[in-house]
Write a protein that holds these residues in place. Sequence first.
Motif, PDB file in Angstrom:
ATOM      1  N   SER A 193       0.824  -1.213   0.000  1.00 61.36           N
ATOM      2  CA  SER A 193       0.000   0.000   0.000  1.00 61.36           C
ATOM      3  C   SER A 193       0.860   1.265   0.000  1.00 61.36           C
ATOM      4  O   SER A 193       1.948   1.289   0.581  1.00 61.36           O
ATOM      5  CB  SER A 193      -0.918   0.017   1.225  1.00 61.36           C
ATOM      6  OG  SER A 193      -0.154   0.154   2.419  1.00 61.36           O
TER       7      SER A 193
ATOM      8  N   GLU B  71      -4.892   6.882   3.623  1.00 61.57           N
ATOM      9  CA  GLU B  71      -4.085   7.604   2.633  1.00 61.57           C
ATOM     10  C   GLU B  71      -4.734   8.943   2.285  1.00 61.57           C
ATOM     11  O   GLU B  71      -4.039   9.961   2.147  1.00 61.57           O
ATOM     12  CB  GLU B  71      -3.931   6.749   1.371  1.00 61.57           C
ATOM     13  CG  GLU B  71      -2.947   5.606   1.537  1.00 61.57           C
ATOM     14  CD  GLU B  71      -3.163   4.459   0.574  1.00 61.57           C
ATOM     15  OE1 GLU B  71      -2.566   3.387   0.790  1.00 61.57           O
ATOM     16  OE2 GLU B  71      -3.954   4.623  -0.378  1.00 61.57           O
TER      17      GLU B  71
ATOM     18  N   SER C 123      -7.523  -3.057   2.053  1.00 61.48           N
ATOM     19  CA  SER C 123      -7.404  -2.024   1.020  1.00 61.48           C
ATOM     20  C   SER C 123      -8.299  -0.833   1.319  1.00 61.48           C
ATOM     21  O   SER C 123      -7.904   0.323   1.125  1.00 61.48           O
ATOM     22  CB  SER C 123      -7.753  -2.609  -0.354  1.00 61.48           C
ATOM     23  OG  SER C 123      -6.776  -3.535  -0.766  1.00 61.48           O
ATOM     24  N   LYS C 124      -9.513  -1.094   1.806  1.00 54.69           N
ATOM     25  CA  LYS C 124     -10.426  -0.006   2.159  1.00 54.69           C
ATOM     26  C   LYS C 124      -9.855   0.813   3.320  1.00 54.69           C
ATOM     27  O   LYS C 124      -9.971   2.045   3.344  1.00 54.69           O
ATOM     28  CB  LYS C 124     -11.809  -0.571   2.518  1.00 54.69           C
ATOM     29  CG  LYS C 124     -12.575  -1.127   1.320  1.00 54.69           C
ATOM     30  CD  LYS C 124     -13.863  -1.801   1.746  1.00 54.69           C
ATOM     31  CE  LYS C 124     -14.913  -0.810   2.229  1.00 54.69           C
ATOM     32  NZ  LYS C 124     -15.443   0.042   1.163  1.00 54.69           N
TER      33      LYS C 124
ATOM     34  N   ASN D 141      -6.781   2.848   2.012  1.00 53.80           N
ATOM     35  CA  ASN D 141      -7.223   3.929   1.120  1.00 53.80           C
ATOM     36  C   ASN D 141      -7.782   5.098   1.916  1.00 53.80           C
ATOM     37  O   ASN D 141      -7.516   6.273   1.595  1.00 53.80           O
ATOM     38  CB  ASN D 141      -8.299   3.405   0.160  1.00 53.80           C
ATOM     39  CG  ASN D 141      -7.722   2.497  -0.901  1.00 53.80           C
ATOM     40  OD1 ASN D 141      -6.516   2.464  -1.122  1.00 53.80           O
ATOM     41  ND2 ASN D 141      -8.581   1.733  -1.562  1.00 53.80           N
TER      42      ASN D 141
END
Length: 249
Positions: A96, A243, A236-237, A240
Amino acid sequence: RRAMENEQGEEAGPPAGLGLGREGGDDDDFEYGGKKGKAGAIFVLENASLEVGKVGKTMQLLNCDDHANFLRKHRKDPADYRPDICHQALLSVLDSPLNKAGYIKAVYVKTKKNVLFEISPQVRIPRTFKRFCGLMSQLLQKLSIRSSSSPKKLLRVIKQPVTKYLPVTHCRRIGFSRSSEKMRKLGEFADSVDIKKGETCVFAVGVMSHGKIDTPWVDEMISISEYPLSAACCISKITNALEARFGIQ
């Protein structure tokens, strides 16, 4: 990124190194991640199906595809042996932009057999599943793996519980479960992270084929979707959302 080679090591106790609410100097032999004193994230992957068995004359990491007959012979359900879920989850964490920007402070994995190990955010996990199985098999037998380019350890088995390695102050501990009645939007959660205080968010994510994680140490259990998500998708959620909060492109 560092290459890895094997080295037999002793089971490690609580380190006195950098980053995770640990106090001390730079004398620890583990490769830490994150920015000291800055906000960031710690991932705890729970119920990983990482178990070594003697198949023929060799010790191998057991999985449902290659060892189905072996597992049935020992009265075990092959469907429970899914190390690929942990592999995908680790790739999601370590690849990531959040990690590449230095915001992931640590990654811990707890297996179904109650073995706890720590993975440096600086490590490059093998891309292929076969090589990943080889790496995990060696780690579970040797207890540590060092970098080939420095004396630092990149993976090591450590003593439980995982809570002794987590920050004591400015820390939120979140568990994830589809069955939780508390539905939260990750964007709103990320916006509430106190960057000025250097708040650390600890995320407990299950990496098993079915079931629910048992993490009484979390502050709250939340659901982030009305649909069942894979561990890699859930991670991933999370990354994200963070980020976006930290302004990472």
